[in-house]
Motif scaffolding. Structure first.
Motif, PDB file in Angstrom:
ATOM      1  N   THR A   1       0.839  -1.202   0.000  1.00 27.70           N
ATOM      2  CA  THR A   1       0.000   0.000   0.000  1.00 27.70           C
ATOM      3  C   THR A   1       0.874   1.251   0.000  1.00 27.70           C
ATOM      4  N   ALA A   2       0.368   2.280  -0.613  1.00 25.09           N
ATOM      5  CA  ALA A   2       1.042   3.581  -0.622  1.00 25.09           C
ATOM      6  C   ALA A   2       0.051   4.630  -1.096  1.00 25.09           C
ATOM      7  N   SER A   3       0.141   5.828  -0.532  1.00 22.23           N
ATOM      8  CA  SER A   3      -0.680   6.932  -1.017  1.00 22.23           C
ATOM      9  C   SER A   3      -0.185   7.343  -2.401  1.00 22.23           C
ATOM     10  N   LEU A   4      -1.098   7.498  -3.347  1.00 23.40           N
ATOM     11  CA  LEU A   4      -0.744   7.930  -4.703  1.00 23.40           C
ATOM     12  C   LEU A   4      -1.061   9.404  -4.920  1.00 23.40           C
ATOM     13  N   ASP A   5      -2.234   9.818  -4.506  1.00 24.38           N
ATOM     14  CA  ASP A   5      -2.613  11.226  -4.581  1.00 24.38           C
ATOM     15  C   ASP A   5      -3.493  11.557  -3.388  1.00 24.38           C
ATOM     16  N   HIS A   6      -3.655  12.838  -3.136  1.00 21.40           N
ATOM     17  CA  HIS A   6      -4.394  13.257  -1.938  1.00 21.40           C
ATOM     18  C   HIS A   6      -4.917  14.659  -2.182  1.00 21.40           C
ATOM     19  N   SER A   7      -6.208  14.846  -1.977  1.00 22.79           N
ATOM     20  CA  SER A   7      -6.826  16.164  -2.103  1.00 22.79           C
ATOM     21  C   SER A   7      -7.596  16.469  -0.834  1.00 22.79           C
ATOM     22  N   MET A   8      -7.716  17.758  -0.542  1.00 20.17           N
ATOM     23  CA  MET A   8      -8.392  18.146   0.686  1.00 20.17           C
ATOM     24  C   MET A   8      -9.020  19.525   0.505  1.00 20.17           C
ATOM     25  N   TRP A   9     -10.191  19.684   1.088  1.00 22.79           N
ATOM     26  CA  TRP A   9     -10.933  20.945   1.047  1.00 22.79           C
ATOM     27  C   TRP A   9     -11.234  21.360   2.487  1.00 22.79           C
TER      28      TRP A   9
END
Length: 287
Positions: A227-235
């Motif tokens: 597992t690994a984070s690929l992309d991340h968005s936040m509002w």
């Protein structure tokens, strides 16, 4: 790290020039740099170039390479735009000659407008009814799988209390959601909004892929899945305080092509929607 002050020390970068900053890393129990740390440090770098009191309202990012815990990370900030209402920054993170991460962040002047939000999930157990990761480690330590136990033994400035506790020995698929209460350790009384947003960003990378993993729990677990984070968005929607427990409510609409997608909402205890998060992560079955 054991308190919020330790975390702030980690996230507050050393200024090298007007648009260049350096950061160090602390492990959260994995062999690589924690994605939440890079996210929050990049936001710290971007925020340090904002001089017009605008407030972070969104960010979008990609993890390009696994970060090395032993090498400092350099963050370069590009001033993309300072318009009448919005300011946009682009941050590139490097270790040596390798680019490991990129992020775009937008800051908005304070304005009044329409206001609505979704409701907080109902019938959620309150934190006082739940065990924290620390409680679970003390009560069930020897029964916890070694990799999970090692992860839980790392001291953190955040306490987590999951609402739904997954038994790793029950090989059954679970609903693709998870709810986790969290609270900072230490004195949180004098945090400004920018610091609170950076800390919240750091925390947002915890637990989110668990919702995607739940749906395949009969065969998939953290030991047999890469597992690994690929992309991340936040509002970021509203100001808030860390003086009480916050709820991270996460669901996973999809897994496919060795990737899992999850989205989450972060609420205050009284139901105020503070922020929303979306992430796609690698979920690759091992050999």
């Amino acid at each position: 790290m054991t308190t919020v002050n330790d975390l702030l020390d980690l996230l507050t970068l050393e200024k090298i020039s007007e648009n260049e900053f350096n950061g160090i890393s602390k492990t959260v129990g994995s062999p690589n740099v924690f994605g939440g740390q890079v996210l929050a440090q990049a936001i710290n770098a971007a925020s340090r170039t904002i001089t017009n009191n605008r407030v972070l309202h969104s960010m979008h990012s990609y993890f390009l390479e696994a970060g090395n815990l032993e090498i400092p990370i350099t963050y370069n900030v590009s001033i993309v735009r300072d318009g009448g209402s919005f300011s946009v920054r682009r941050v590139t993170a490097h270790q040596g000659e390798t680019t490991i991460f990129i992020l775009s962040a937008s800051f908005h002047k304070k304005e009044e407008g329409y206001n609505h939000q979704i409701e907080m999930p109902k019938s959620i157990k309150q934190p006082e009814e739940l065990l924290s990761w620390t409680d679970m480690l003390h009560q069930f330590g020897e029964a916890i799988p070694p990799r999970t136990k090692g992860f839980m033994e790392i001291e953190r400035p955040v306490e987590f209390k999951p609402v739904e506790v997954v038994n790793p020995f029950n090989k059954e698929d679970l609903p693709p959601f998870t709810n986790v209460w969290f609270k900072l350790k230490g004195d949180v009384s004098n945090l400004d909004l920018a610091s609170k947003q950076q800390i919240l960003t750091y925390i947002s990378d915890y637990n989110i892929l668990a919702a995607a993993m739940n749906r395949h729990a009969s065969k998939a677990h953290w030991g047999n899945t890469q597992t690994a984070s690929l992309d991340h968005s936040m509002w970021y929607f509203r100001d808030f305080d860390f003086d009480d427990w916050l709820l991270y409510s996460i669901e996973s609409p999809n897994t496919s092509n060795a990737r899992g997608f999850a989205k989450g909402n972060i609420f205050s205890r009284d139901g105020k929607l503070i922020a929303s998060v979306a992430q796609e992560g690698l979920m690759r079955p091992k050999g």
